[in-house]
Design a protein around this motif. Structure first.
Motif, PDB file in Angstrom:
ATOM      1  N   HIS A 114      10.815   0.031  15.307  1.00 32.43           N
ATOM      2  CA  HIS A 114       9.998   0.763  16.285  1.00 32.43           C
ATOM      3  C   HIS A 114       8.582   0.180  16.385  1.00 32.43           C
ATOM      4  CE1 HIS A 114       8.604   4.407  18.388  1.00 32.43           C
ATOM      5  NE2 HIS A 114       7.521   4.333  17.628  1.00 32.43           N
ATOM      6  N   HIS A 118       6.550  -1.703  19.545  1.00 31.51           N
ATOM      7  CA  HIS A 118       5.260  -1.320  20.141  1.00 31.51           C
ATOM      8  C   HIS A 118       4.443  -2.573  20.479  1.00 31.51           C
ATOM      9  CE1 HIS A 118       4.656   2.963  20.314  1.00 31.51           C
ATOM     10  NE2 HIS A 118       5.019   3.167  19.059  1.00 31.51           N
ATOM     11  N   SER A 139      -0.312   4.488  15.622  1.00 29.46           N
ATOM     12  CA  SER A 139       0.573   5.485  16.231  1.00 29.46           C
ATOM     13  C   SER A 139       0.425   6.804  15.496  1.00 29.46           C
ATOM     14  CB  SER A 139       2.012   4.974  16.176  1.00 29.46           C
ATOM     15  OG  SER A 139       2.447   4.973  14.840  1.00 29.46           O
ATOM     16  N   ASP A 307       5.459   6.169  22.974  1.00 28.74           N
ATOM     17  CA  ASP A 307       6.863   5.811  22.770  1.00 28.74           C
ATOM     18  C   ASP A 307       7.635   5.728  24.081  1.00 28.74           C
ATOM     19  OD1 ASP A 307       6.325   5.712  20.125  1.00 28.74           O
ATOM     20  OD2 ASP A 307       7.344   7.581  19.603  1.00 28.74           O
ATOM     21  N   MET A 311       9.973  -0.679  25.415  1.00 28.25           N
ATOM     22  CA  MET A 311       9.500  -1.504  24.297  1.00 28.25           C
ATOM     23  C   MET A 311      10.668  -1.960  23.418  1.00 28.25           C
ATOM     24  SD  MET A 311       7.489   1.439  22.125  1.00 28.25           S
ATOM     25  CE  MET A 311       8.206   2.101  20.614  1.00 28.25           C
TER      26      MET A 311
HETATM   27 ZN    ZN Z   1       5.645   4.953  18.340  1.00 26.36          ZN
END
Ligand code: ZN
Ligand code: KG4
Length: 346
Positions: A114, A118, A139, A307, A311
């Protein structure tokens, strides 16, 4: 593969069920179903509620993304999915759905990080490849300074937060100020009305000894305590001034350390990524400081900072194009996946 790969990205690490579809580095669809309103009254994300919401939203969100992209499932060349880090129950819904999709289509699956996603999403809006760059990743769950030599194969951690993540600090301060959840956008709005020099809040890990021992680490818990104490001791506090001064303290430390990392490594490129990169003040200060030190700054558009599925699809597409091996079908979600693990391979 002769044409640019069409990749569907599935993101379910927190409270957004997000599906993105890209062809190469061109965005074809980006659909987000958020359960944030179901969590708001609890002041934070409730994992069980998030998992159930992902289950309900998954198929309609995939269908909407296909509709927007004017493609059918038969056009998909690869499936990418967030394998971690994040809430385990939430991740499992995404990984199970993606695995079913990949198996059904007979296409490769990439279980991706994740956090690396980003950073990767920046390549949707900037043509130049990510050559060695410093990345400030900020984040709700993470705050790290990274050296990215190759977004598909080499990320090194230079530093990270010792306690709260930057986004977490925004969310906690917003909660004690009754500004609502998520706190980042609320403080960003409130701060625009206030004076950022009204209160001199502490800047964690910026003493000269810290610059020697922990130059690229962060600490926001002292700041959080200082704001809470200030609010208690000042019954007639000016809400916008507190928001602006708090935000300034966070932004100041983040950008100072990011610029210091660029200067110390001699890398004249900085990418800022993650939800907090949507912060309007952070974007201004980052640009000012990067101009001053001749650092090329890249920050995705605010919508792409928080989010999303695009991405994940972008990182998947980059992995396909770089001929990186896919993940083994049946891989497990990893709620504490290290930022240096870009994708899960055999
Ligand atoms: Zn995130
Ligand atoms: O990257 P992200 O969408 O989710 C995680 O991976 O955690 O980041 C969410 C975090 C939240 O803490 C939210 O308050 C913060 O990003 N955030 C902001 C802004 N927009 C979102 N923080 C400061 N200013 C903003 N405009």
């Amino acid at each position: 593969m002769k044409h640019d790969p069409v990749v569907i990205g599935i993101e379910t690490s927190c409270d957004e069920t997000a599906i993105g579809i890209v062809r190469g580095r061109t965005l074809l669809a980006n659909v987000i179903a958020s359960s944030v309103e179901e969590h708001a009254r609890f002041g934070g994300v409730v994992p069980e509620i998030a998992s159930r919401a992902h289950l309900e939203a998954m198929l309609p969100t995939i269908e909407k993304a296909l509709y927007d992209s004017k493609l059918t499932l038969a056009d998909i060349d690869a499936v990418a999915v967030t394998a971690g880090p994040g809430l385990i129950g939430a991740l499992l819904v995404g990984v199970a759905s993606a695995s079913g999709l990949a198996l059904g289509l007979g296409k490769p699956i990439f279980g991706v990080n994740h956090l690396a996603s980003h950073v990767a999403v920046d390549l949707l809006s900037h043509d130049e490849p990510i050559k060695p760059t410093i990345a400030l990743l900020v984040s709700g769950g993470h705050s790290s300074l990274l050296q990215v030599d190759d977004i598909t194969s080499s990320i090194t951690k230079l530093g990270e937060t010792m306690d709260d993540a930057a986004g977490e600090a925004f969310d906690k301060i917003a909660r004690i100020m009754n500004l609502g959840f998520p706190g980042g956008p609320a403080i960003d709005r409130e701060a625009k009305l206030g004076n950022s020099t009204a209160i001199d809040f502490p800047r964690g890990l910026t003493q000269s000894s810290d610059w020697q021992t922990r130059p690229y680490d962060f600490s926001f818990s002292g700041l959080k305590t200082a704001v809470a104490r200030y609010l208690e001791a000042t019954p007639n506090f000016v809400r916008s001034d507190v928001a602006a001064s708090f935000q300034e303290a966070i932004v100041d430390v983040l950008i100072r350390k990011a610029v210091a990392a660029c200067r110390a490594t001699g890398i004249d490129s900085l990418v800022i990524a993650g939800g907090v990169a949507a912060n309007s003040r952070l974007r201004i200060v980052a640009q000012e400081q990067c101009d001053k030190f001749k650092i090329a700054l890249r920050i995705p558009s605010p919508l792409m900072c928080t989010d999303n599925g695009a991405m994940v699809a972008t990182l998947g597409s980059l992995l396909v194009s770089a001929s990186r091996p896919p993940s083994h079908i049946g891989f497990e979600a990893d709620s504490s996946m290290s930022v240096t693990t870009i994708s899960l391979t055999l």
